[in-house]
Design a protein around this motif. Structure first.
Motif, PDB file in Angstrom:
ATOM      1  N   VAL A   9      19.222  -4.633   8.587  1.00  0.00           N
ATOM      2  CA  VAL A   9      18.586  -3.409   9.062  1.00  0.00           C
ATOM      3  C   VAL A   9      17.212  -3.822   9.565  1.00  0.00           C
ATOM      4  O   VAL A   9      16.361  -4.271   8.780  1.00  0.00           O
ATOM      5  CB  VAL A   9      18.467  -2.364   7.938  1.00  0.00           C
ATOM      6  CG1 VAL A   9      17.742  -1.127   8.446  1.00  0.00           C
ATOM      7  CG2 VAL A   9      19.828  -2.004   7.381  1.00  0.00           C
ATOM      8  N   ASP A  10      17.002  -3.726  10.887  1.00  0.00           N
ATOM      9  CA  ASP A  10      15.789  -4.294  11.464  1.00  0.00           C
ATOM     10  C   ASP A  10      15.287  -3.444  12.625  1.00  0.00           C
ATOM     11  O   ASP A  10      15.962  -3.338  13.641  1.00  0.00           O
ATOM     12  CB  ASP A  10      16.103  -5.716  11.947  1.00  0.00           C
ATOM     13  CG  ASP A  10      14.870  -6.431  12.468  1.00  0.00           C
ATOM     14  OD1 ASP A  10      13.749  -6.007  12.113  1.00  0.00           O
ATOM     15  OD2 ASP A  10      15.033  -7.403  13.227  1.00  0.00           O
ATOM     16  N   PRO A  11      14.130  -2.835  12.504  1.00  0.00           N
ATOM     17  CA  PRO A  11      13.294  -2.809  11.296  1.00  0.00           C
ATOM     18  C   PRO A  11      13.694  -1.650  10.385  1.00  0.00           C
ATOM     19  O   PRO A  11      14.435  -0.771  10.786  1.00  0.00           O
ATOM     20  CB  PRO A  11      11.914  -2.519  11.901  1.00  0.00           C
ATOM     21  CG  PRO A  11      12.195  -1.668  13.096  1.00  0.00           C
ATOM     22  CD  PRO A  11      13.499  -2.151  13.646  1.00  0.00           C
ATOM     23  N   VAL A  12      13.180  -1.716   9.156  1.00  0.00           N
ATOM     24  CA  VAL A  12      13.262  -0.540   8.298  1.00  0.00           C
ATOM     25  C   VAL A  12      12.325   0.490   8.926  1.00  0.00           C
ATOM     26  O   VAL A  12      11.169   0.176   9.229  1.00  0.00           O
ATOM     27  CB  VAL A  12      12.811  -0.872   6.861  1.00  0.00           C
ATOM     28  CG1 VAL A  12      12.774   0.390   6.010  1.00  0.00           C
ATOM     29  CG2 VAL A  12      13.736  -1.905   6.244  1.00  0.00           C
ATOM     30  N   THR A  13      12.852   1.681   9.182  1.00  0.00           N
ATOM     31  CA  THR A  13      12.045   2.678   9.889  1.00  0.00           C
ATOM     32  C   THR A  13      11.414   3.678   8.921  1.00  0.00           C
ATOM     33  O   THR A  13      11.774   3.738   7.754  1.00  0.00           O
ATOM     34  CB  THR A  13      12.895   3.435  10.924  1.00  0.00           C
ATOM     35  OG1 THR A  13      14.120   3.799  10.303  1.00  0.00           O
ATOM     36  CG2 THR A  13      13.158   2.581  12.131  1.00  0.00           C
ATOM     37  N   ARG A  14      10.517   4.450   9.471  1.00  0.00           N
ATOM     38  CA  ARG A  14       9.669   5.379   8.716  1.00  0.00           C
ATOM     39  C   ARG A  14       8.959   4.659   7.569  1.00  0.00           C
ATOM     40  O   ARG A  14       8.964   5.075   6.420  1.00  0.00           O
ATOM     41  CB  ARG A  14      10.470   6.594   8.274  1.00  0.00           C
ATOM     42  CG  ARG A  14      10.550   7.583   9.447  1.00  0.00           C
ATOM     43  CD  ARG A  14      11.260   8.860   9.140  1.00  0.00           C
ATOM     44  NE  ARG A  14      12.694   8.672   9.199  1.00  0.00           N
ATOM     45  CZ  ARG A  14      13.548   9.251   8.373  1.00  0.00           C
ATOM     46  NH1 ARG A  14      13.113  10.018   7.419  1.00  0.00           N
ATOM     47  NH2 ARG A  14      14.824   9.057   8.515  1.00  0.00           N
ATOM     48  N   ASP A 118      14.803  13.501   6.597  1.00  0.00           N
ATOM     49  CA  ASP A 118      16.094  13.232   5.943  1.00  0.00           C
ATOM     50  C   ASP A 118      16.669  14.495   5.322  1.00  0.00           C
ATOM     51  O   ASP A 118      17.877  14.719   5.341  1.00  0.00           O
ATOM     52  CB  ASP A 118      15.916  12.199   4.822  1.00  0.00           C
ATOM     53  CG  ASP A 118      15.733  10.804   5.370  1.00  0.00           C
ATOM     54  OD1 ASP A 118      16.202  10.549   6.484  1.00  0.00           O
ATOM     55  OD2 ASP A 118      15.118   9.969   4.666  1.00  0.00           O
ATOM     56  N   PRO A 127      20.186   9.626  14.415  1.00  0.00           N
ATOM     57  CA  PRO A 127      18.817   9.085  14.267  1.00  0.00           C
ATOM     58  C   PRO A 127      17.816   9.698  15.242  1.00  0.00           C
ATOM     59  O   PRO A 127      16.646   9.879  14.900  1.00  0.00           O
ATOM     60  CB  PRO A 127      18.993   7.595  14.557  1.00  0.00           C
ATOM     61  CG  PRO A 127      20.423   7.311  14.339  1.00  0.00           C
ATOM     62  CD  PRO A 127      21.191   8.577  14.575  1.00  0.00           C
ATOM     63  N   ALA A 128      18.276  10.059  16.446  1.00  0.00           N
ATOM     64  CA  ALA A 128      17.344  10.607  17.445  1.00  0.00           C
ATOM     65  C   ALA A 128      16.776  11.952  16.990  1.00  0.00           C
ATOM     66  O   ALA A 128      15.738  12.389  17.472  1.00  0.00           O
ATOM     67  CB  ALA A 128      18.049  10.758  18.783  1.00  0.00           C
ATOM     68  N   ARG A 130      16.327  12.690  13.632  1.00  0.00           N
ATOM     69  CA  ARG A 130      15.819  12.621  12.266  1.00  0.00           C
ATOM     70  C   ARG A 130      14.366  12.173  12.269  1.00  0.00           C
ATOM     71  O   ARG A 130      14.038  11.118  11.771  1.00  0.00           O
ATOM     72  CB  ARG A 130      16.699  11.639  11.497  1.00  0.00           C
ATOM     73  CG  ARG A 130      16.926  11.990  10.054  1.00  0.00           C
ATOM     74  CD  ARG A 130      18.075  11.193   9.478  1.00  0.00           C
ATOM     75  NE  ARG A 130      18.008   9.782   9.864  1.00  0.00           N
ATOM     76  CZ  ARG A 130      19.048   8.958   9.792  1.00  0.00           C
ATOM     77  NH1 ARG A 130      20.214   9.386   9.397  1.00  0.00           N
ATOM     78  NH2 ARG A 130      18.920   7.697  10.154  1.00  0.00           N
ATOM     79  N   ASN A 131      13.475  12.960  12.890  1.00  0.00           N
ATOM     80  CA  ASN A 131      12.068  12.572  12.897  1.00  0.00           C
ATOM     81  C   ASN A 131      11.174  13.794  13.011  1.00  0.00           C
ATOM     82  O   ASN A 131      11.637  14.909  13.228  1.00  0.00           O
ATOM     83  CB  ASN A 131      11.786  11.559  14.018  1.00  0.00           C
ATOM     84  CG  ASN A 131      12.039  12.169  15.373  1.00  0.00           C
ATOM     85  OD1 ASN A 131      11.389  13.137  15.756  1.00  0.00           O
ATOM     86  ND2 ASN A 131      13.003  11.623  16.092  1.00  0.00           N
ATOM     87  N   ALA A 133       9.001  14.752  15.219  1.00  0.00           N
ATOM     88  CA  ALA A 133       8.906  15.462  16.498  1.00  0.00           C
ATOM     89  C   ALA A 133      10.016  16.514  16.577  1.00  0.00           C
ATOM     90  O   ALA A 133       9.821  17.621  17.091  1.00  0.00           O
ATOM     91  CB  ALA A 133       9.014  14.478  17.661  1.00  0.00           C
TER      92      ALA A 133
ATOM     93  N   GLN B  42       8.749   2.769  15.207  1.00  0.00           N
ATOM     94  CA  GLN B  42       9.391   2.354  13.976  1.00  0.00           C
ATOM     95  C   GLN B  42       8.944   3.179  12.759  1.00  0.00           C
ATOM     96  O   GLN B  42       9.745   3.493  11.891  1.00  0.00           O
ATOM     97  CB  GLN B  42       9.130   0.838  13.810  1.00  0.00           C
ATOM     98  CG  GLN B  42       9.177   0.257  12.439  1.00  0.00           C
ATOM     99  CD  GLN B  42       7.791   0.037  11.904  1.00  0.00           C
ATOM    100  OE1 GLN B  42       6.854  -0.145  12.657  1.00  0.00           O
ATOM    101  NE2 GLN B  42       7.641   0.090  10.590  1.00  0.00           N
ATOM    102  N   ALA B  43       7.675   3.589  12.715  1.00  0.00           N
ATOM    103  CA  ALA B  43       7.208   4.323  11.536  1.00  0.00           C
ATOM    104  C   ALA B  43       7.608   5.795  11.566  1.00  0.00           C
ATOM    105  O   ALA B  43       7.497   6.485  10.560  1.00  0.00           O
ATOM    106  CB  ALA B  43       5.690   4.207  11.421  1.00  0.00           C
ATOM    107  N   PHE B  47      14.942   4.653  15.462  1.00  0.00           N
ATOM    108  CA  PHE B  47      15.511   3.690  16.417  1.00  0.00           C
ATOM    109  C   PHE B  47      15.242   2.271  15.932  1.00  0.00           C
ATOM    110  O   PHE B  47      14.149   1.957  15.464  1.00  0.00           O
ATOM    111  CB  PHE B  47      14.892   3.871  17.809  1.00  0.00           C
ATOM    112  CG  PHE B  47      15.172   5.220  18.398  1.00  0.00           C
ATOM    113  CD1 PHE B  47      16.458   5.548  18.811  1.00  0.00           C
ATOM    114  CD2 PHE B  47      14.169   6.161  18.516  1.00  0.00           C
ATOM    115  CE1 PHE B  47      16.729   6.808  19.341  1.00  0.00           C
ATOM    116  CE2 PHE B  47      14.424   7.421  19.046  1.00  0.00           C
ATOM    117  CZ  PHE B  47      15.714   7.740  19.462  1.00  0.00           C
TER     118      PHE B  47
END
Lengths: 438, 307
Positions: A9-14, A118, A127-128, A130-131, A133, B42-43, B47
């Motif tokens: 898993v690259d990178p670990v996000t958030r 989450d 994923p697009a 799950r943030n 924004a 990333q943070a 993605f």
């Protein structure tokens, strides 16, 4: 499964730093190894050497842009300990107000921007979407509430520290500036609304906890040691002694910061630039400890302020003490958010908070060895400097918040990986309908 | 409303403070976030690197790169950002000049490894980690050594107002128009053009809140530093340490300009000034050693070793 398999898993996000994840599965489908690879380092301990020691508090905050205030203050405390300096009481109040304001804004950004997506969209969402924004688009009232909370904390830091990120007003012997009455009055005027937003957040957190109780109580429940600052059993992020708690809940150490080398073990893992911290008397990996919100709530008996203490009592009814539930870190974060708010309110109303007696004029450097400890939002933070007789920094040892969590994160990832890849436990979890469906 | 503009945020080795400062535009986020389409951050968004790698070249309009690039992974990400983005912004002083982490160039990397992994108060005899990790270069090189940068937005961090100004201009396709003044232009303190008799360390005495800090003897590099900060530190009692780098043209040597400034204010015996200025390299080149003349010689020495 017949082939060995490596999942990256690259990178670990958030995550505000640099991490990736390596999971190795054997031919039998069993999890062989889980690595949390922290893949960058910048060598602050080396380049603090040779600097005038009073400059360390202006350099070290760059370790972390989310937690520069704890670094600024741990650094100043280390210098003051080495030079044997005690700042005026009003300076300590300003420093505490600054670190509580940081705790407040950091916990708000973490809950709303890093964690909430989450829970809002559910763990299996695109994923697009799950943030944060997307949260602003779909739940604008919630997002605006979050922004106002972050703004309160960050702007309060700015009027004390000159900059919300990488403040510059702390100095060995006190503060370079006092708080203006007009700034104090502005923030006192904000308290009523901010308290309401804070309590709304507690309600939201309780809803999330209730909705996701199955996840919280079943996924990545990992007994470890815990470490946190304690003011005689009361949770404190600016000052106190360091407590270590065994997995079964017993407090096994409660020591002064200067004695840390007896208790702090540091293991260099072959696969991470961030080292693994553990309780030295128990050895590695048995003594691996975790820091951060839940650890602080575990090692302490109670909170310092009434609303936060009520929230802690409610949390403990659900998860107990100590809680080993990795997902309960979110809940503990909200308990601490309340305490940070209540501290800000109390300090803003303190009659001495605008005192101009905030700096000593007769600080003298001397040869010494000083340790400064505070709590950063993500865990206990230690700066240890050695000074020569001219006040030049000759040696630094830093144990930052995240170091205290890397081994614990890896341990909980191992448990979670086994649950997912071996037991398929995630398929039988009871999950709520997502708050927002896309 | 116009279609959201595709944007990517990349992070090298850094602290996330520039992005925190972006978040600190507060309620203006409600205007900015809907105007952009996050393609990589990333943070904030989920993605992965393979997503970024899969996009068409130049399909992202604006890319912000925070931090310097010292690991193989940082350098890969920086080059990838260049390939994918039409406009690449060096976001913050680490990305523009190497920043505080550039101070690591004062030492050999083996000495850095010593205090980090091999010998310190809580660590003994560790080996430098290497499994599933990107290698670390022997020195910090400026990002502009690896890729062409279109816009430099310095600051440690850039202020929220500066970021908002830049982002608004970019989203509307306008040039970013920044004032060229130094920090002194924004400083409320009075200058009387009196010489310094003694260099003071910042903890000494109680400074006069209305007089120029440098004229009181406290080293302040405001007069050689780009004032995009609008004097936030000097107006609250702290000396400037130069975190925005030199004013335009920003390729000039910030540290050399700072020393020359001190020389004109402190007509002291050279021996006395050397004795009293404790750490010239770490004071005058704190944020931009890798892009300075001296820092460039240091990098060349390392490159010669590698050949």
């Amino acid at each position: 499964m017949s082939e060995e398999k490596v999942i990256r898993v690259d990178p670990v996000t958030r995550l505000e730093g640099h991490g990736s994840l390596t999971i190795k599965l054997g031919k039998d489908g069993k999890v062989k190894d889980v690595q949390f690879n922290v893949n960058s380092t910048r060598f602050f301990e080396k380049f603090l050497e040779g600097r005038p020691m009073e400059e360390a508090p202006r350099i070290a905050p760059r370790i972390c842009g989310i937690c520069p205030i704890p670094h600024h203050l741990a650094s100043i405390k280390a210098v003051e300990a080495a030079w044997d300096v005690t700042p005026p009481p009003a300076a300590i109040k300003l420093r505490r107000l600054m670190i509580e304001a940081k705790q407040y804004s950091s916990h708000a950004i973490h809950f709303y921007a890093l964690a909430a997506p989450d829970f809002v969209y559910g763990p299996f969402a695109n994923p697009a979407d799950r943030n944060v924004a997307a949260v602003l688009r779909d739940l604008p009232d919630v997002a605006v509430q979050a922004i106002k909370m972050m703004e309160f904390g960050q702007e309060l830091i700015r009027v004390i520290g000159a900059k919300a990120v990488h403040p510059t007003t702390g100095i060995p012997g006190g503060m370079l500036t006092s708080l203006k009455e007009e700034d104090r009055d502005f923030f006192i005027g904000r308290l009523e609304e901010i308290q309401q937003l804070t309590l709304n957040t507690v309600d939201l957190a309780k809803k999330v906890v209730t909705d996701y109780l199955d996840v919280i109580t079943k996924v990545a429940v990992v007994p470890t040691y815990y470490i946190g600052l304690s003011n005689e059993g009361v949770l404190d992020i600016y000052d106190g002694t360091v407590r270590v708690q065994e997995p079964d809940g017993k407090i096994v150490a409660d020591f002064e910061p200067k004695d840390y080398t007896k208790y702090y073990g540091e293991h260099v893992a072959k696969h991470s630039y961030a080292t693994h911290m553990y309780y030295k008397p128990a050895g590695y990996p048995e003594g691996v400890w975790r820091a951060n919100t839940l650890a602080r709530c575990n090692v302490n008996e109670k909170m310092a302020t009434p609303l936060a203490d009520a929230a802690l009592t409610e949390m403990r009814e659900l998860v107990g003490r100590p809680s080993h539930h990795t997902f309960a870190y979110h809940y503990a974060r909200i308990v601490e958010l309340v305490q940070a708010f209540e501290w800000c309110a109390t300090l803003l109303k303190d009659p001495d908070i605008c005192s101009t007696d905030v700096k000593l004029s007769d600080v003298e450097p001397k040869a010494g060895d000083g340790v400064g400890i505070v709590e950063a939002p993500r865990g206990i933070l230690l700066h240890n400097y050695i000074s020569d007789d001219k006040g030049m920094l000759t040696k630094a040892n830093l144990v930052v918040a995240t170091n205290n969590n890397i081994a614990g994160i890896e341990k909980s990832l191992m448990v979670a990986a086994k649950q997912i890849f071996e037991d398929k436990a995630h398929e039988s979890l009871t999950l709520p309908e997502p708050m927002v469906k896309r | 409303m116009a279609d959201p503009v595709p944007v990517a945020m990349g992070q090298g080795s850094s602290c996330w403070g520039c992005f925190q400062s972006l978040v600190d535009i507060h309620l203006r986020l409600a205007e900015v976030l809907p105007a952009i389409e996050i393609k990589y951050w990333q943070a904030v968004a989920d993605f992965k690197l393979h997503h970024l790698e899969s996009y068409e070249d130049k399909s992202i309009v604006v890319g912000f790169f925070e931090g310097m690039a010292r690991t193989e992974e940082d350098i890969h990400l920086l080059k990838l950002m260049r390939e994918k983005c039409q406009i690449l912004i060096a976001f913050g002083s680490c990305s523009c000049f190497g920043g505080i982490p550039g101070l690591a160039n004062f030492s050999d990397i083996e000495e850095c490894y010593d205090v980090k992994f091999r010998n310190n108060k809580t660590v003994e005899g560790g080996e430098v980690p290497s499994e599933n990790l990107p290698g670390i270069a022997s020195v910090v090189k400026p990002n502009s050594d690896f890729v062409d940068i279109d816009i430099y937005l310095p600051g440690c961090p850039p202020t929220p107002d500066l970021i908002y100004t830049a982002v608004s201009a970019l989203l509307s396709g306008q040039p970013i128009d920044l004032p060229p003044h130094t920090v002194c232009h924004y400083c409320d303190r009075e200058k009387k053009d009196t010489p310094i008799e003694e260099v003071l360390r910042p903890y000494q005495g109680i400074a006069d809140p209305d007089r120029c800090l440098l004229e009181q003897g406290y080293i302040c590099v405001g007069s050689s530093t780009w004032g995009l900060c609008e004097g936030q530190c000097v107006n609250m009692g702290s000396t400037c340490r130069g975190c925005f780098g030199p004013p335009p043209p920003i390729t000039q040597d910030h540290g050399a300009a700072s020393i020359s400034m001190l020389g004109s204010y402190a007509p002291m015996e050279p021996e006395k000034i050397v004795e009293e200025v404790k750490d010239p390299l770490g004071t005058f080149w704190r944020f931009d050693y890798p892009t300075s003349h001296l820092g460039r010689m240091r990098i060349k020495r390392e490159e010669a070793k590698e050949k």
